[in-house]
Design a protein around this motif. Structure first.
Motif, PDB file in Angstrom:
ATOM      1  N   ALA A 178       0.923  -1.169   0.233  1.00 49.51           N
ATOM      2  CA  ALA A 178      -0.486   0.102  -0.097  1.00 49.51           C
ATOM      3  C   ALA A 178       0.732   0.936  -0.057  1.00 49.51           C
ATOM      4  O   ALA A 178       0.427   2.285  -0.566  1.00 49.51           O
ATOM      5  N   GLU A 179       1.729   1.281   1.193  1.00 50.57           N
ATOM      6  CA  GLU A 179       3.294   2.703   0.886  1.00 50.57           C
ATOM      7  C   GLU A 179       3.532   2.446  -0.701  1.00 50.57           C
ATOM      8  O   GLU A 179       3.692   3.828  -1.177  1.00 50.57           O
ATOM      9  N   LYS A 180       3.975   1.472  -1.298  1.00 45.89           N
ATOM     10  CA  LYS A 180       4.442   1.974  -2.907  1.00 45.89           C
ATOM     11  C   LYS A 180       3.359   1.929  -3.959  1.00 45.89           C
ATOM     12  O   LYS A 180       3.942   2.456  -4.248  1.00 45.89           O
ATOM     13  N   ILE A 181       2.388   1.330  -3.293  1.00 40.77           N
ATOM     14  CA  ILE A 181       1.062   2.281  -4.458  1.00 40.77           C
ATOM     15  C   ILE A 181       0.634   3.774  -4.243  1.00 40.77           C
ATOM     16  O   ILE A 181       0.487   3.937  -5.178  1.00 40.77           O
ATOM     17  N   ALA A 182       0.635   3.994  -3.446  1.00 41.78           N
ATOM     18  CA  ALA A 182      -0.331   5.676  -2.199  1.00 41.78           C
ATOM     19  C   ALA A 182       0.669   6.090  -3.457  1.00 41.78           C
ATOM     20  O   ALA A 182      -0.436   6.815  -3.619  1.00 41.78           O
ATOM     21  N   PRO A 183       1.493   6.986  -3.837  1.00 44.00           N
ATOM     22  CA  PRO A 183       2.260   7.795  -4.486  1.00 44.00           C
ATOM     23  C   PRO A 183       1.335   8.126  -5.927  1.00 44.00           C
ATOM     24  O   PRO A 183       1.994   9.176  -6.624  1.00 44.00           O
ATOM     25  N   PHE A 184       0.793   6.495  -6.405  1.00 46.58           N
ATOM     26  CA  PHE A 184       0.697   6.371  -7.867  1.00 46.58           C
ATOM     27  C   PHE A 184      -1.681   7.308  -7.460  1.00 46.58           C
ATOM     28  O   PHE A 184      -2.085   7.055  -8.751  1.00 46.58           O
ATOM     29  N   VAL A 185      -1.476   6.728  -6.416  1.00 43.78           N
ATOM     30  CA  VAL A 185      -2.623   7.096  -6.032  1.00 43.78           C
ATOM     31  C   VAL A 185      -3.305   8.252  -6.849  1.00 43.78           C
ATOM     32  O   VAL A 185      -3.063   9.457  -6.386  1.00 43.78           O
ATOM     33  N   ASN A 186      -4.899   8.913  -7.755  1.00 44.06           N
ATOM     34  CA  ASN A 186      -4.922  10.454  -7.536  1.00 44.06           C
ATOM     35  C   ASN A 186      -3.693  10.811  -8.821  1.00 44.06           C
ATOM     36  O   ASN A 186      -3.852  12.237  -8.503  1.00 44.06           O
ATOM     37  N   ALA A 232      -3.498   2.495   0.568  1.00 40.92           N
ATOM     38  CA  ALA A 232      -3.227   2.851  -0.472  1.00 40.92           C
ATOM     39  C   ALA A 232      -3.632   5.137  -0.279  1.00 40.92           C
ATOM     40  O   ALA A 232      -3.215   4.922  -0.425  1.00 40.92           O
ATOM     41  N   HIS A 233      -5.129   4.092  -0.943  1.00 47.45           N
ATOM     42  CA  HIS A 233      -5.962   5.450  -0.923  1.00 47.45           C
ATOM     43  C   HIS A 233      -5.906   6.585   0.628  1.00 47.45           C
ATOM     44  O   HIS A 233      -6.274   7.969   0.639  1.00 47.45           O
ATOM     45  N   MET A 234      -5.904   5.992   1.728  1.00 47.27           N
ATOM     46  CA  MET A 234      -5.959   6.682   2.362  1.00 47.27           C
ATOM     47  C   MET A 234      -4.608   7.307   3.180  1.00 47.27           C
ATOM     48  O   MET A 234      -4.592   8.510   3.668  1.00 47.27           O
TER      49      MET A 234
END
Length: 260
Positions: A178-186, A232-234
């Motif tokens: 989730a921490e890896k994906i978070a920067p790519f969210v939105n 990731a969204h949070m």
């Protein structure tokens, strides 16, 4: 010279059954009969029959023909309505032809939306199914943003890691991903931001679209993957809020106003 039913049908390019049906529904007046009982069709019957045939050939329904009668004042509105319907039909058929031409191209796939064949190879079955649902629910502009993002492939290795995440992935693995994906969210730290705008305009339709997407995600991805997306969204939202607060504080920070 009067005509029989068979003769007038032949002259008008129709059938005896059709002529009799027009009599039955009141579109064509019944002619006089000969002493032997045979019908005697005259010129006005033929011209009326030809008019009916012409109008129905143009797409006017028999109900509309009956309502039009012989008064031509209201005909224009009927013709304009039919013309608008034909225009919509032509546009629909043109779109169908364009779609068929696209699907006829080498490598095209019918299980992804139009325009996504170029990125279909990197997609798995659940990704393809979700894209088909997205294309139905979200605007063309939204789907174009999705296509550009997939085409750019901002982090292919991360995509594969998410797709391979097992149902029983532990807490640590979920959080790390989730921490890896978070920067790519939105599109938070990339140039590939995607905003999904529903095609629907009414609140009820928007809610229905959101519900459909929720059901699709639950059906197509495992619980661990969904949990990672939620986390990731949070994280992305929290980071965005923190950046916003930081910017606000920097604006409000007073300058050096000390005096000697």
């Amino acid at each position: 010279m009067p005509w029989s039913t068979h003769e007038i049908a032949e002259l008008a390019g129709t059938t005896v059954k059709t002529v009799r049906y027009y009599h039955e529904i009141g579109l064509l007046d019944e002619p006089d009969r000969e002493p032997n009982g045979y019908k005697r069709y005259e010129i006005h019957h033929l011209t009326r029959l030809l008019q009916i045939r012409r109008l129905t050939g143009l797409g006017v329904s028999l109900t509309q023909v009956a309502a039009m009668g012989t008064d031509t004042d209201g005909h224009a509105s009927v013709f304009r309505t039919i013309d608008a319907e034909l225009k919509a039909t032509v546009e629909r058929l043109q779109n169908i032809r364009q779609e068929l031409a696209t699907l006829s191209e080498p490598g095209a796939s019918a299980d992804v939306p139009t325009g996504f064949s170029g990125v279909a190879e990197q997609l798995r079955d659940n990704d393809r199914a979700l894209l088909m649902i997205y294309a139905q629910l979200f605007s063309d502009e939204s789907m174009e943003s999705v296509r550009r993002t997939l085409e750019a492939r901002p982090n292919l290795a991360l995509d594969e890691e998410f797709r391979d995440l097992p149902e029983d992935a532990d807490e640590a693995a979920r959080q790390a991903l989730a921490e890896k994906i978070a920067p790519f969210v939105n599109g938070a730290t990339t140039d590939h931001s995607v905003t999904l705008e529903p095609r629907s305009s009414t609140p009820r339709q928007v809610r229905a679209a959101q519900s459909a997407v929720g059901h699709a995600l639950e059906a197509l991805y495992n619980h661990a993957q969904l949990d990672v997306l939620r986390r990731a969204h949070m994280i992305s939202t929290a980071n965005g809020d923190a950046r916003s607060v930081s910017r606000d504080e920097s604006k409000e920070s007073p300058g050096d106003d000390s005096t000697a």
